[in-house]
Design a protein around this motif. Structure first.
Motif, PDB file in Angstrom:
ATOM      1  N   SER A  32     -11.253  -8.165  -1.918  1.00  0.00           N
ATOM      2  CA  SER A  32     -10.597  -7.237  -0.785  1.00  0.00           C
ATOM      3  C   SER A  32      -9.516  -6.184  -1.549  1.00  0.00           C
ATOM      4  CB  SER A  32      -9.889  -7.911   0.148  1.00  0.00           C
ATOM      5  OG  SER A  32      -8.930  -8.820  -0.251  1.00  0.00           O
ATOM      6  N   THR A  33      -8.768  -6.938  -2.566  1.00  0.00           N
ATOM      7  CA  THR A  33      -8.018  -5.977  -3.150  1.00  0.00           C
ATOM      8  C   THR A  33      -8.550  -5.128  -4.116  1.00  0.00           C
ATOM      9  OG1 THR A  33      -6.579  -7.793  -3.240  1.00  0.00           O
ATOM     10  CG2 THR A  33      -5.970  -6.017  -4.764  1.00  0.00           C
ATOM     11  N   GLY A  34      -9.758  -5.562  -4.791  1.00  0.00           N
ATOM     12  CA  GLY A  34     -10.553  -4.466  -5.581  1.00  0.00           C
ATOM     13  C   GLY A  34     -11.168  -3.417  -4.916  1.00  0.00           C
ATOM     14  N   ASP A  35     -11.832  -3.719  -3.655  1.00  0.00           N
ATOM     15  CA  ASP A  35     -12.275  -2.636  -3.002  1.00  0.00           C
ATOM     16  C   ASP A  35     -11.154  -1.668  -2.675  1.00  0.00           C
ATOM     17  OD1 ASP A  35     -14.577  -3.981  -2.866  1.00  0.00           O
ATOM     18  OD2 ASP A  35     -14.343  -4.764  -0.660  1.00  0.00           O
ATOM     19  N   PHE A  36      -9.839  -1.829  -2.086  1.00  0.00           N
ATOM     20  CA  PHE A  36      -8.928  -1.075  -1.737  1.00  0.00           C
ATOM     21  C   PHE A  36      -8.301  -0.314  -2.974  1.00  0.00           C
ATOM     22  CE2 PHE A  36      -4.389   0.372  -1.818  1.00  0.00           C
ATOM     23  CZ  PHE A  36      -4.621   1.108  -0.437  1.00  0.00           C
ATOM     24  N   LEU A  37      -8.532  -0.825  -4.175  1.00  0.00           N
ATOM     25  CA  LEU A  37      -7.729  -0.138  -5.605  1.00  0.00           C
ATOM     26  C   LEU A  37      -8.995   0.699  -5.800  1.00  0.00           C
ATOM     27  CD1 LEU A  37      -6.409  -3.041  -7.590  1.00  0.00           C
ATOM     28  CD2 LEU A  37      -5.205  -1.087  -6.463  1.00  0.00           C
ATOM     29  N   ALA A  38     -10.278   0.470  -5.678  1.00  0.00           N
ATOM     30  CA  ALA A  38     -11.523   1.521  -6.083  1.00  0.00           C
ATOM     31  C   ALA A  38     -11.235   2.783  -5.346  1.00  0.00           C
ATOM     32  CB  ALA A  38     -12.680   0.830  -5.588  1.00  0.00           C
ATOM     33  N   GLY A  39     -10.230   2.900  -4.049  1.00  0.00           N
ATOM     34  CA  GLY A  39     -10.023   3.878  -3.648  1.00  0.00           C
ATOM     35  C   GLY A  39      -9.237   4.984  -4.245  1.00  0.00           C
ATOM     36  N   MET A  40      -8.261   4.517  -5.370  1.00  0.00           N
ATOM     37  CA  MET A  40      -7.406   5.330  -6.075  1.00  0.00           C
ATOM     38  C   MET A  40      -7.930   5.148  -7.448  1.00  0.00           C
ATOM     39  SD  MET A  40      -4.025   2.588  -5.884  1.00  0.00           S
ATOM     40  CE  MET A  40      -3.155   3.608  -6.997  1.00  0.00           C
ATOM     41  N   THR A  41      -9.077   4.767  -7.973  1.00  0.00           N
ATOM     42  CA  THR A  41      -9.505   4.806  -9.362  1.00  0.00           C
ATOM     43  C   THR A  41     -10.433   5.924  -9.629  1.00  0.00           C
ATOM     44  OG1 THR A  41      -9.661   2.291  -9.368  1.00  0.00           O
ATOM     45  CG2 THR A  41     -10.995   3.533 -10.933  1.00  0.00           C
ATOM     46  N   THR A  42     -10.203   6.519 -10.801  1.00  0.00           N
ATOM     47  CA  THR A  42     -10.852   7.880 -10.985  1.00  0.00           C
ATOM     48  C   THR A  42     -11.423   7.554 -12.465  1.00  0.00           C
ATOM     49  OG1 THR A  42      -8.976   9.013 -12.187  1.00  0.00           O
ATOM     50  CG2 THR A  42      -9.047   9.261  -9.878  1.00  0.00           C
ATOM     51  N   GLU A  43     -12.067   8.672 -13.077  1.00  0.00           N
ATOM     52  CA  GLU A  43     -12.704   8.273 -14.456  1.00  0.00           C
ATOM     53  C   GLU A  43     -11.455   8.455 -15.532  1.00  0.00           C
ATOM     54  OE1 GLU A  43     -14.881  11.791 -15.766  1.00  0.00           O
ATOM     55  OE2 GLU A  43     -13.900  13.045 -14.528  1.00  0.00           O
ATOM     56  N   HIS A  44     -10.581   8.829 -15.141  1.00  0.00           N
ATOM     57  CA  HIS A  44      -9.347   8.795 -15.935  1.00  0.00           C
ATOM     58  C   HIS A  44      -8.279   7.704 -15.770  1.00  0.00           C
ATOM     59  CE1 HIS A  44     -10.498  12.875 -16.997  1.00  0.00           C
ATOM     60  NE2 HIS A  44     -10.189  13.132 -15.587  1.00  0.00           N
ATOM     61  N   LYS A  62       0.879  -1.192   0.154  1.00  0.00           N
ATOM     62  CA  LYS A  62      -0.083  -0.008  -0.023  1.00  0.00           C
ATOM     63  C   LYS A  62       1.014   1.312   0.082  1.00  0.00           C
ATOM     64  CE  LYS A  62      -3.869  -2.247   2.349  1.00  0.00           C
ATOM     65  NZ  LYS A  62      -4.841  -2.553   3.600  1.00  0.00           N
ATOM     66  N   GLN A  63       2.077   1.143   0.759  1.00  0.00           N
ATOM     67  CA  GLN A  63       2.923   2.223   0.756  1.00  0.00           C
ATOM     68  C   GLN A  63       3.422   2.539  -0.580  1.00  0.00           C
ATOM     69  OE1 GLN A  63       6.084   1.669   3.806  1.00  0.00           O
ATOM     70  NE2 GLN A  63       4.477   1.314   5.049  1.00  0.00           N
ATOM     71  N   LEU A  64       3.674   1.556  -1.437  1.00  0.00           N
ATOM     72  CA  LEU A  64       4.288   1.585  -2.677  1.00  0.00           C
ATOM     73  C   LEU A  64       3.180   2.131  -3.608  1.00  0.00           C
ATOM     74  CD1 LEU A  64       6.512  -0.634  -4.853  1.00  0.00           C
ATOM     75  CD2 LEU A  64       4.341  -0.014  -5.712  1.00  0.00           C
ATOM     76  N   LEU A  65       2.016   1.583  -3.375  1.00  0.00           N
ATOM     77  CA  LEU A  65       1.168   2.339  -4.553  1.00  0.00           C
ATOM     78  C   LEU A  65       0.822   3.758  -4.173  1.00  0.00           C
ATOM     79  CD1 LEU A  65      -1.580  -0.637  -3.947  1.00  0.00           C
ATOM     80  CD2 LEU A  65      -0.490   0.175  -6.046  1.00  0.00           C
ATOM     81  N   GLU A  66       1.179   4.263  -2.942  1.00  0.00           N
ATOM     82  CA  GLU A  66       1.002   5.686  -2.644  1.00  0.00           C
ATOM     83  C   GLU A  66       1.939   6.679  -3.545  1.00  0.00           C
ATOM     84  OE1 GLU A  66       1.600   6.562   1.353  1.00  0.00           O
ATOM     85  OE2 GLU A  66      -0.076   5.387   2.156  1.00  0.00           O
ATOM     86  N   PHE A  67       3.053   6.006  -3.724  1.00  0.00           N
ATOM     87  CA  PHE A  67       4.121   6.688  -4.683  1.00  0.00           C
ATOM     88  C   PHE A  67       3.721   6.862  -6.234  1.00  0.00           C
ATOM     89  CE2 PHE A  67       7.421   4.292  -2.019  1.00  0.00           C
ATOM     90  CZ  PHE A  67       7.514   5.211  -1.012  1.00  0.00           C
ATOM     91  N   VAL A  68       2.660   5.872  -6.563  1.00  0.00           N
ATOM     92  CA  VAL A  68       2.115   6.039  -7.848  1.00  0.00           C
ATOM     93  C   VAL A  68       0.765   6.610  -8.072  1.00  0.00           C
ATOM     94  CG1 VAL A  68       3.771   4.309  -8.916  1.00  0.00           C
ATOM     95  CG2 VAL A  68       1.355   3.674  -8.130  1.00  0.00           C
ATOM     96  N   ALA A  69       0.226   6.936  -6.676  1.00  0.00           N
ATOM     97  CA  ALA A  69      -1.249   6.991  -6.914  1.00  0.00           C
ATOM     98  C   ALA A  69      -1.710   8.509  -7.548  1.00  0.00           C
ATOM     99  CB  ALA A  69      -1.648   7.318  -5.337  1.00  0.00           C
ATOM    100  N   ALA A  70      -1.096   9.508  -7.541  1.00  0.00           N
ATOM    101  CA  ALA A  70      -1.281  10.659  -8.101  1.00  0.00           C
ATOM    102  C   ALA A  70      -0.948  10.718  -9.755  1.00  0.00           C
ATOM    103  CB  ALA A  70      -0.350  11.723  -7.779  1.00  0.00           C
ATOM    104  N   ARG A  71      -0.046   9.910 -10.281  1.00  0.00           N
ATOM    105  CA  ARG A  71       0.013   9.471 -11.751  1.00  0.00           C
ATOM    106  C   ARG A  71      -0.878   8.504 -12.239  1.00  0.00           C
ATOM    107  NH1 ARG A  71       6.431   8.757 -12.879  1.00  0.00           N
ATOM    108  NH2 ARG A  71       5.532   9.353 -15.159  1.00  0.00           N
ATOM    109  N   VAL A  72      -1.370   7.606 -11.270  1.00  0.00           N
ATOM    110  CA  VAL A  72      -2.399   6.599 -11.665  1.00  0.00           C
ATOM    111  C   VAL A  72      -3.941   7.473 -11.743  1.00  0.00           C
ATOM    112  CG1 VAL A  72      -3.845   4.689 -10.903  1.00  0.00           C
ATOM    113  CG2 VAL A  72      -1.412   4.657 -10.785  1.00  0.00           C
ATOM    114  N   ALA A  73      -4.028   8.223 -10.993  1.00  0.00           N
ATOM    115  CA  ALA A  73      -5.373   9.033 -10.769  1.00  0.00           C
ATOM    116  C   ALA A  73      -5.689   9.741 -11.995  1.00  0.00           C
ATOM    117  CB  ALA A  73      -5.443   9.867  -9.520  1.00  0.00           C
ATOM    118  N   THR A  74      -4.562  10.362 -12.685  1.00  0.00           N
ATOM    119  CA  THR A  74      -4.757  11.195 -14.142  1.00  0.00           C
ATOM    120  C   THR A  74      -4.542  10.373 -15.286  1.00  0.00           C
ATOM    121  OG1 THR A  74      -2.110  11.554 -13.978  1.00  0.00           O
ATOM    122  CG2 THR A  74      -3.356  13.031 -13.000  1.00  0.00           C
TER     123      THR A  74
END
Length: 252
Positions: free
Chosen positions: A191-203, A153-165
């Motif tokens: 459970s994994t899908g639920d967590f990833l939903a939190g960093m998913t956007t329309e883009h 989850k910490q690693l995902l934080e590193f890419v969260a902003a670029r994934v969101a866009t």
């Protein structure tokens, strides 16, 4: 100069056809070693789309890469997890016209690695994931028996902003899925899908799938997804170079 999309993967109007599993696996099989670097400044500048493979030291990352490439020792798996401390780059596509790169990043989270080494590599990986301009996709390997750990989850934080866009695509592979029964597999997918939903956007382009190198399950689907990432990245350039374009429909 950008090479045109192969005829087998594009129509005359540059609209991509469906990437078949056979075609995708043929492409991943072309993977070959390019270079290795212990610091970001030593990585070559490139305009090719780069797909990074990341994961805990015992998540089966090297095995998954080798399985996708249908090669036994493309990605080297150290006998001592956590000892590999370099970023290894591999080229894909024709030898005289590579169209993508795979980046094998060091595994993280192995207890026997010295704290100073852990901190140094955490900084290198964080910087790579946050600023590497050619990075267009991340494949995160997660041991399906553990699910997403705090380090994942910490690693995902590193890419969260670029994934969101939508700048970076994300695929989570739940490895070693052959060790799970159907109920367990469904639970970790949910459970994994639920967590990833939190960093998913329309883009964003975010997905999770079960994967087993032993049973070869999920291998074809992953190869297709990665090939489509690369074609989607290259399509705008191919279309811009075309003399006449009536419609453009990017690959999913």
């Amino acid at each position: 100069m950008t090479e045109p999309i192969p005829e087998a993967e594009a129509t005359t109007d540059n609209t991509p056809q469906i990437v078949t599993e056979k075609l995708a696996l043929g492409w991943t099989h072309t993977a070959r070693f390019l270079t290795t670097a212990s610091q970001l400044v030593h990585l070559p500048a490139t305009e090719l789309p780069e797909i990074a493979f990341v994961g805990r030291s015992n998540a089966g990352k090297s095995t998954a890469i080798n399985t996708l490439a249908q090669q036994k020792r493309l990605a080297f798996a150290s006998k001592t997890p956590g000892r590999t401390q370099h970023i290894n780059l591999f080229e894909l596509g024709p030898k005289d016209a590579a169209d993508a790169l795979f980046a094998d990043l060091p595994g993280y989270g192995y207890a026997a690695v010295a704290k100073t080494a852990k901190l140094r590599w955490q900084k290198v990986m964080a910087d790579y994931l946050e600023v590497r301009r050619s990075l267009s996709g991340v494949v995160l390997m997660v041991d399906s028996r553990l699910g997403l750990t705090d380090l994942d989850k910490q690693l995902l934080e590193f890419v969260a902003a670029r994934v969101a866009t939508g700048e970076i695509k994300l695929l989570v592979l739940l490895t070693k899925s052959d060790k799970l029964n159907r109920k367990e597999a469904d639970a970790v997918l949910r459970s994994t899908g639920d967590f990833l939903a939190g960093m998913t956007t329309e883009h964003s382009d975010v997905a999770v799938t079960l994967f087993s190198a032993l049973k070869k399950s999920g291998v074809g689907d992953v190869a297709v997804a990665l090939r489509e990432w690369v074609l989607a990245h290259r399509l705008p350039e191919a279309v811009a170079a075309a003399p006449v374009v009536e419609a453009v429909q990017p690959a999913d």
